[in-house]
Design a protein around this motif. Sequence first.
Motif, PDB file in Angstrom:
ATOM      1  N   GLY A 252      16.026 -10.115  -5.294  1.00 39.39           N
ATOM      2  CA  GLY A 252      15.059  -9.950  -4.388  1.00 39.39           C
ATOM      3  C   GLY A 252      14.883  -8.795  -3.492  1.00 39.39           C
ATOM      4  O   GLY A 252      13.826  -8.628  -2.907  1.00 39.39           O
ATOM      5  N   TYR A 253      15.593  -7.512  -3.822  1.00 43.34           N
ATOM      6  CA  TYR A 253      15.270  -6.577  -3.295  1.00 43.34           C
ATOM      7  C   TYR A 253      14.028  -5.628  -3.502  1.00 43.34           C
ATOM      8  O   TYR A 253      13.590  -5.114  -2.613  1.00 43.34           O
ATOM      9  CB  TYR A 253      16.324  -5.463  -3.467  1.00 43.34           C
ATOM     10  N   ILE A 254      13.480  -6.035  -4.911  1.00 42.87           N
ATOM     11  CA  ILE A 254      12.367  -4.966  -5.134  1.00 42.87           C
ATOM     12  C   ILE A 254      11.317  -5.651  -3.961  1.00 42.87           C
ATOM     13  O   ILE A 254      10.391  -4.745  -3.541  1.00 42.87           O
ATOM     14  CB  ILE A 254      11.852  -5.837  -6.582  1.00 42.87           C
ATOM     15  N   ASP A 255      10.959  -6.772  -3.631  1.00 47.01           N
ATOM     16  CA  ASP A 255      10.024  -7.034  -2.477  1.00 47.01           C
ATOM     17  C   ASP A 255      10.403  -6.128  -1.220  1.00 47.01           C
ATOM     18  O   ASP A 255       9.346  -5.770  -0.711  1.00 47.01           O
ATOM     19  CB  ASP A 255      10.114  -8.643  -1.988  1.00 47.01           C
ATOM     20  N   ASP A 256      11.522  -6.045  -0.714  1.00 46.10           N
ATOM     21  CA  ASP A 256      11.742  -5.257   0.310  1.00 46.10           C
ATOM     22  C   ASP A 256      11.467  -3.875   0.049  1.00 46.10           C
ATOM     23  O   ASP A 256      10.740  -3.194   1.009  1.00 46.10           O
ATOM     24  CB  ASP A 256      13.168  -5.606   0.695  1.00 46.10           C
ATOM     25  N   ILE A 257      11.792  -3.273  -1.241  1.00 41.10           N
ATOM     26  CA  ILE A 257      11.369  -1.834  -1.365  1.00 41.10           C
ATOM     27  C   ILE A 257       9.877  -1.641  -1.375  1.00 41.10           C
ATOM     28  O   ILE A 257       9.564  -0.625  -0.928  1.00 41.10           O
ATOM     29  CB  ILE A 257      12.467  -1.539  -2.408  1.00 41.10           C
ATOM     30  N   LEU A 258       9.417  -2.442  -2.318  1.00 34.07           N
ATOM     31  CA  LEU A 258       7.937  -2.302  -2.153  1.00 34.07           C
ATOM     32  C   LEU A 258       7.199  -2.347  -0.806  1.00 34.07           C
ATOM     33  O   LEU A 258       6.308  -1.643  -0.769  1.00 34.07           O
ATOM     34  CB  LEU A 258       7.239  -3.404  -3.476  1.00 34.07           C
ATOM     35  N   ALA A 259       7.861  -3.377  -0.324  1.00 27.30           N
ATOM     36  CA  ALA A 259       7.045  -3.327   1.293  1.00 27.30           C
ATOM     37  C   ALA A 259       7.085  -2.063   1.933  1.00 27.30           C
ATOM     38  O   ALA A 259       6.302  -1.682   2.746  1.00 27.30           O
ATOM     39  CB  ALA A 259       7.744  -4.697   1.801  1.00 27.30           C
ATOM     40  N   GLU A 260       8.616  -1.582   1.808  1.00 28.83           N
ATOM     41  CA  GLU A 260       8.648  -0.277   2.625  1.00 28.83           C
ATOM     42  C   GLU A 260       7.833   1.051   2.040  1.00 28.83           C
ATOM     43  O   GLU A 260       7.200   1.670   2.732  1.00 28.83           O
ATOM     44  CB  GLU A 260      10.279   0.067   2.437  1.00 28.83           C
ATOM     45  N   GLY A 261       7.723   1.140   0.672  1.00 30.16           N
ATOM     46  CA  GLY A 261       6.420   2.049   0.065  1.00 30.16           C
ATOM     47  C   GLY A 261       5.412   1.683   0.606  1.00 30.16           C
ATOM     48  O   GLY A 261       4.433   2.649   0.987  1.00 30.16           O
ATOM     49  N   THR A 262       4.886   0.571   0.874  1.00 30.12           N
ATOM     50  CA  THR A 262       3.648   0.184   1.205  1.00 30.12           C
ATOM     51  C   THR A 262       3.533   0.544   2.658  1.00 30.12           C
ATOM     52  O   THR A 262       2.349   1.199   3.149  1.00 30.12           O
ATOM     53  CB  THR A 262       3.244  -1.352   0.925  1.00 30.12           C
ATOM     54  N   ARG A 263       4.427   0.308   3.670  1.00 29.77           N
ATOM     55  CA  ARG A 263       4.359   0.561   5.024  1.00 29.77           C
ATOM     56  C   ARG A 263       4.117   2.053   5.188  1.00 29.77           C
ATOM     57  O   ARG A 263       3.474   2.740   5.881  1.00 29.77           O
ATOM     58  CB  ARG A 263       5.754   0.159   5.717  1.00 29.77           C
ATOM     59  N   VAL A 264       4.889   2.833   4.489  1.00 25.47           N
ATOM     60  CA  VAL A 264       4.710   4.235   4.489  1.00 25.47           C
ATOM     61  C   VAL A 264       3.426   4.837   4.261  1.00 25.47           C
ATOM     62  O   VAL A 264       3.232   5.533   4.999  1.00 25.47           O
ATOM     63  CB  VAL A 264       5.830   5.170   3.359  1.00 25.47           C
ATOM     64  N   LEU A 265       2.747   4.204   3.428  1.00 27.55           N
ATOM     65  CA  LEU A 265       1.182   4.786   3.159  1.00 27.55           C
ATOM     66  C   LEU A 265       0.549   4.182   4.046  1.00 27.55           C
ATOM     67  O   LEU A 265      -0.555   4.735   4.292  1.00 27.55           O
ATOM     68  CB  LEU A 265       0.845   4.305   1.632  1.00 27.55           C
ATOM     69  N   VAL A 266       0.425   2.710   4.558  1.00 25.30           N
ATOM     70  CA  VAL A 266      -0.181   2.173   5.416  1.00 25.30           C
ATOM     71  C   VAL A 266      -0.323   3.166   6.918  1.00 25.30           C
ATOM     72  O   VAL A 266      -1.202   3.120   7.410  1.00 25.30           O
ATOM     73  CB  VAL A 266       0.079   0.814   5.531  1.00 25.30           C
ATOM     74  N   ARG A 267       0.950   3.704   7.028  1.00 26.41           N
ATOM     75  CA  ARG A 267       0.896   4.415   8.302  1.00 26.41           C
ATOM     76  C   ARG A 267       0.099   5.762   8.260  1.00 26.41           C
ATOM     77  O   ARG A 267      -0.113   6.287   9.290  1.00 26.41           O
ATOM     78  CB  ARG A 267       2.309   4.949   8.547  1.00 26.41           C
ATOM     79  N   GLN A 268      -0.177   5.969   7.052  1.00 26.61           N
ATOM     80  CA  GLN A 268      -1.270   7.265   6.733  1.00 26.61           C
ATOM     81  C   GLN A 268      -2.859   6.954   6.921  1.00 26.61           C
ATOM     82  O   GLN A 268      -3.506   7.600   6.798  1.00 26.61           O
ATOM     83  CB  GLN A 268      -0.924   8.058   5.487  1.00 26.61           C
ATOM     84  N   ASP A 269      -2.916   5.450   7.107  1.00 29.14           N
ATOM     85  CA  ASP A 269      -4.141   5.036   7.587  1.00 29.14           C
ATOM     86  C   ASP A 269      -5.035   5.323   6.162  1.00 29.14           C
ATOM     87  O   ASP A 269      -6.422   5.787   6.338  1.00 29.14           O
ATOM     88  CB  ASP A 269      -4.960   5.677   8.714  1.00 29.14           C
ATOM     89  N   VAL A 270      -4.410   5.062   5.107  1.00 29.62           N
ATOM     90  CA  VAL A 270      -5.239   5.143   3.869  1.00 29.62           C
ATOM     91  C   VAL A 270      -6.008   4.070   3.409  1.00 29.62           C
ATOM     92  O   VAL A 270      -6.026   3.076   3.910  1.00 29.62           O
ATOM     93  CB  VAL A 270      -4.144   5.093   2.496  1.00 29.62           C
ATOM     94  N   PRO A 271      -7.019   4.288   2.641  1.00 27.89           N
ATOM     95  CA  PRO A 271      -8.252   3.529   2.164  1.00 27.89           C
ATOM     96  C   PRO A 271      -7.852   2.311   1.466  1.00 27.89           C
ATOM     97  O   PRO A 271      -8.392   0.992   1.178  1.00 27.89           O
ATOM     98  CB  PRO A 271      -9.297   4.122   1.970  1.00 27.89           C
ATOM     99  N   ARG A 272      -6.753   2.658   0.602  1.00 25.83           N
ATOM    100  CA  ARG A 272      -6.099   1.924  -0.581  1.00 25.83           C
ATOM    101  C   ARG A 272      -5.019   2.378  -0.882  1.00 25.83           C
ATOM    102  O   ARG A 272      -4.750   3.533  -0.629  1.00 25.83           O
ATOM    103  CB  ARG A 272      -7.395   1.778  -1.619  1.00 25.83           C
ATOM    104  N   ILE A 273      -3.990   1.379  -1.836  1.00 29.50           N
ATOM    105  CA  ILE A 273      -3.136   2.015  -2.234  1.00 29.50           C
ATOM    106  C   ILE A 273      -3.089   1.531  -3.968  1.00 29.50           C
ATOM    107  O   ILE A 273      -3.374   0.369  -3.977  1.00 29.50           O
ATOM    108  CB  ILE A 273      -1.601   1.622  -1.823  1.00 29.50           C
ATOM    109  N   ARG A 274      -2.833   2.435  -4.745  1.00 26.12           N
ATOM    110  CA  ARG A 274      -2.856   2.229  -6.005  1.00 26.12           C
ATOM    111  C   ARG A 274      -1.555   2.168  -6.739  1.00 26.12           C
ATOM    112  O   ARG A 274      -0.637   2.925  -6.228  1.00 26.12           O
ATOM    113  CB  ARG A 274      -3.828   3.139  -7.005  1.00 26.12           C
ATOM    114  N   ALA A 275      -1.355   1.321  -7.963  1.00 28.97           N
ATOM    115  CA  ALA A 275       0.018   1.222  -8.469  1.00 28.97           C
ATOM    116  C   ALA A 275      -0.383   0.743  -9.857  1.00 28.97           C
ATOM    117  O   ALA A 275      -1.415   0.376 -10.073  1.00 28.97           O
ATOM    118  CB  ALA A 275       0.915   0.154  -7.710  1.00 28.97           C
ATOM    119  N   ALA A 276       0.614   0.816 -10.839  1.00 21.53           N
ATOM    120  CA  ALA A 276       0.509   0.208 -12.030  1.00 21.53           C
ATOM    121  C   ALA A 276       1.842  -0.068 -12.519  1.00 21.53           C
ATOM    122  O   ALA A 276       2.722   0.355 -12.376  1.00 21.53           O
ATOM    123  CB  ALA A 276      -0.147   1.297 -13.057  1.00 21.53           C
TER     124      ALA A 276
END
Length: 305
Positions: A252-276
């Motif tokens: 289940g580490y993928i959930d923790d790692i994805l959450a960290e990547g999301t937090r990094v970008l959210v701290r930049q006050d982005v309007p959205r985050i894209r992924a594929a």
Amino acid sequence: MRPLTGREELDLFSRLPYTLNEELADDLDTGRRRAPWMWVALRGDRLVARAAWWGRPEDGAPSFLDVFDIDDTEPDRVGIGVRLLRTAMPQVLRAGTTPPEYIRFVPADWREDARARGVVEDRMAALEQVGARLFVERLRLEWRPGTPVPEPNGRLRFRAVRDTEEILDLMTRTLDGTLDAYSRDELTRLPAREAAARHHDDELARYTTPRDWWRIATLPGGEAVGFVVAAHNDYNPIIAYIGVLPAHRGNGYIDDILAEGTRVLVRQDVPRIRAATDVGNVPMADAFQRAGYVNYERQITMTWS
């Protein structure tokens, strides 16, 4: 059938709708598109088909075909598409080279919507007649402001990447057992280390956003379990690359790692985050869904062998 004469014909080119229309002007201004790479098929003054290639400003040849549309009221729409491609490709592409891949964004439910399915399949049929074949279908995903982002739960620690050698080592190790179609295809031709280096040099190294957005996930004792590359490409904040080392999968580490990547970008006050991720990469698709990423459309990729 002819190329655009210049930027002044963008209104003509944009008569057929597509989500990328709003980016065309900026792409022309920055050199990611060029008028000789943008072709139209006209019946009188009516646009019945169009095609456009995209490339990096520093490159002399396009990287992919990402606009290809046919007026779906045309009785011989597949034939018109074939004629346009056969006319434009020899003029746009270098002689003797394999054509770059075709990429198309399509509705998330395109298979369930009869009209959308017909439009997608008509384009694919035209491309097949000029030698392309389906390579992969991908989910395009988006995190939107207001979606909850979990706080670190303490199972993993996160730090910046020390140097290029470290990220290349981790990328190489995560290729073992990968479900990603591009990586699997590369591994049929290249050793894992070389495939990782090519991905790094051709994509990750080109991002101008800070390297400390790239995060290594470790156990409390310091052992690396995976990583995530958060970045901003030419258009959007993105989760560019994410992986868990084979020895640590299934925890289940993928959930923790994805959450960290999301937090990094959210701290930049982005309007959205894209992924594929590939439709066939079910574990990764499920992780994005658990993290609140919405599947807002899909991507069809076709290639020439």
